[in-house]
Scaffold this motif. Structure first.
Motif, PDB file in Angstrom:
ATOM      1  N   MET A 143       0.841  -1.181   0.072  1.00 33.44           N
ATOM      2  CA  MET A 143      -0.128  -0.118  -0.070  1.00 33.44           C
ATOM      3  C   MET A 143       0.628   1.351   0.028  1.00 33.44           C
ATOM      4  N   ARG A 144       0.681   2.112  -0.985  1.00 34.37           N
ATOM      5  CA  ARG A 144       1.157   3.580  -0.895  1.00 34.37           C
ATOM      6  C   ARG A 144       0.955   4.050   0.361  1.00 34.37           C
ATOM      7  N   SER A 145       2.050   4.869   0.926  1.00 39.47           N
ATOM      8  CA  SER A 145       1.877   5.630   2.264  1.00 39.47           C
ATOM      9  C   SER A 145       0.927   6.875   1.791  1.00 39.47           C
ATOM     10  N   PRO A 146       0.646   7.514   3.060  1.00 37.76           N
ATOM     11  CA  PRO A 146      -0.165   8.801   2.501  1.00 37.76           C
ATOM     12  C   PRO A 146       0.492   9.802   1.759  1.00 37.76           C
ATOM     13  N   TYR A 147       2.062   9.831   2.254  1.00 36.12           N
ATOM     14  CA  TYR A 147       2.783  10.813   1.239  1.00 36.12           C
ATOM     15  C   TYR A 147       2.875  10.284  -0.274  1.00 36.12           C
ATOM     16  N   ASP A 148       2.994   9.046  -0.487  1.00 36.41           N
ATOM     17  CA  ASP A 148       2.981   8.631  -1.773  1.00 36.41           C
ATOM     18  C   ASP A 148       1.905   8.772  -2.573  1.00 36.41           C
TER      19      ASP A 148
END
Length: 518
Positions: free
Chosen positions: A399-404
């Motif tokens: 899962m992409r991090s929020p920043y990504d």
């Protein structure tokens, strides 16, 4: 050469921040030579550095925050001196009984609420005006926003520079490397004003110059940077037998030494003991930064304070380090950087970040051996990762991090940020405030940490807001071609085609696996 859209999707999502929209042609370019597309950024070492108007050095920012703190103190003192003397008010003739002991939390809350109800005047908005029956009170005027101080301005300037670089990068591999190492060697802007004003420059000065260099050099730059020394309180650590320690009757602070070994190099179970932590703490006493008075050097600069350094030789990890002052600590760091446990810890964490939550053991072993063979050459480590078959065959399940996620969305929408406010607010909302992890271990790096239902709901809310604002002027199916082309799943394509509106279709695209997974 045949074009491979699936490999292009891996190149852009696994190693970068996703394809850019507009006329970038990122997916087409990556499809022709996926590995070469990613590795091209490794050939531009100067492209990792970040220089932009308004970005200042650690020393300049240190002096700025010291001056700001002096101004605040002087203003408070002036306000206090100008305030009229208060006359003591007579004691009330009747007092409410105090909160009794041994009440349950609910009972105590009820009693407090009852007292507040009796003593607090009724809300004026709900109370008819005595002069004008049934007239509603005018709404309270909002207070004027306060101008940003130098700390807030600096943080936003640094954040904007970082976001713009990530948004504009061709692939984003080196920016992903910067984010990885910045989180590995994290500080937190919540520590205090110095940490907040130094958060961005710490990354620019201690991380970026070494992302494609040697691990030992990055380690030294990080541990000697004033932001890290302040974050982990090493300026408070005094050798018990040093002149300062004897005069102030204070001793060691082991925070920095412990995190160097546990989080930055050897890792938990890396073969060190509590005695080693204490020994390293003694070795790096005197590592500090010059304060506002500048007695030890330029305010805000790293200095070695001989008077605070523990004298004598020290034993660390089975090796004796002679009393050579600053060089004693630098020699210890250099050896720790080359320790086999450090190679294993870094290789494992590197593969977990880029490939899978359960790192393929074979890939970890090869990177560990390369780390040792090349003396911690991080550019070689990154290139070997891209050259590995495991990095291209593992499914895109992380899962992409929020920043990504936010950066990837901005790139696809071809929206180069001009103000960091929306990004910073959404990062706070999604649980990854910029440069502000809750502890020295940084933000988590597994899918489970970011795939919780509440977090996904918040992402959906943000995607819906983007869709409502931008959807009417965008064809989401065109964006899907930019993002994944024929690598997009049939389910994603049908879901977007069946959306009730462009706004809804855009939100669904941003929440699709092609945008959420890497």
């Amino acid at each position: 050469m045949a074009r491979d859209s699936q490999a292009a999707l891996v190149a852009l999502n696994r190693f970068g921040f996703g394809a850019r929209g507009g006329a970038s042609g990122d997916l087409i370019n990556a499809a022709s030579d996926p590995r070469g597309f990613v590795k091209a950024e490794l050939l531009r070492a100067s492209g990792v550095l970040l220089e932009a108007p308004g970005l200042q050095s650690t020393q300049q920012l240190g002096q700025a925050v010291f001056a700001y703190q002096d101004q605040v103190r002087q203003a408070r003192e002036a306000a206090k001196a100008a305030a009229p003397a208060e006359t003591p008010s007579p004691a009330p003739t009747e007092q409410k009984p105090g909160l009794r002991r041994n009440l349950s939390l609910n009972a105590a809350a009820t009693e407090v609420a009852g007292q507040m109800t009796e003593t607090k005047p009724a809300d004026n908005a709900a109370k008819p005006d005595a002069m004008q029956p049934n007239a509603a009170a005018p709404p309270a005027a909002k207070p004027a926003p306060q101008p940003l101080n130098v700390i807030q301005k600096t943080f936003r300037t640094e954040a904007l520079a970082r976001l713009q670089r990530a948004t504009l990068a061709t692939c984003g591999f080196t920016e992903r490397l910067v984010a990885f190492w910045s989180n590995h060697f994290c500080i937190s802007a919540t520590k205090g004003e110095l940490a907040r004003i130094w958060a961005g420059v710490f990354e620019r000065e201690a991380i970026r110059p070494h992302v494609l260099g040697r691990f030992a050099d990055m380690l030294k730059a990080v541990e000697q940077h004033p932001a890290m020394l302040f974050f982990l309180d090493n300026q408070q650590s005094l050798g018990p037998d040093s002149r300062a320690g004897q005069n102030r009757k204070r001793g060691l602070n082991e925070n920095l030494a412990r995190e160097i070994m546990e989080l930055h190099t050897l890792g938990v179970g890396g073969g060190y003991t509590q005695e080693d932590v204490t020994s390293l703490a003694r070795i790096i006493t005197g590592w500090t930064f010059a304060g506002r008075q500048g007695q030890l050097g330029t305010p805000g600069s790293f200095v070695f304070n001989t008077n605070a350094h523990q004298p004598g030789a020290q034993m660390l990890l089975g090796k004796s380090y002679e009393a050579t002052g600053l060089a004693q600590g630098e020699a210890a760091l250099a050896d720790i950087a080359r320790h086999p446990s450090t190679a294993n810890f870094i290789a494992t964490k590197f593969v977990r970040h880029f490939v899978a939550d359960d790192p393929p053991p074979g890939l970890v072993a090869r990177l560990r051996e390369l780390f040792v063979k090349t003396d911690g050459d991080l550019k070689a480590l990154a290139a070997a990762l891209v050259d590995s078959d495991e990095a291209w065959t593992a499914p895109l399940t992380k899962m992409r991090s929020p920043y990504d996620f936010l950066v990837a969305s901005g790139r696809l929408l071809a929206r180069v940020p001009e103000d960091p406010g929306a990004y910073l607010n959404n990062l706070n909302l999604l649980g990854q405030p910029l440069w502000s992890p809750a502890g020295p271990n940084g933000f988590p790096d597994t899918s489970a940490a970011w795939a919780a239902p509440e977090g996904m709901k918040l992402r959906l809310d943000i995607a819906a807001q983007m869709g409502a604002r931008l959807g009417p002027n965008i064809d989401p199916l065109d964006l899907l071609e930019f993002a994944a082309a024929d690598a997009a799943s049939i389910e994603t394509r049908r879901t977007i085609e069946r959306a009730e509106s462009r706004q809804q279709a855009l939100a669904l695209l941003l929440m699709s696996p092609e945008m959420q997974r890497r």
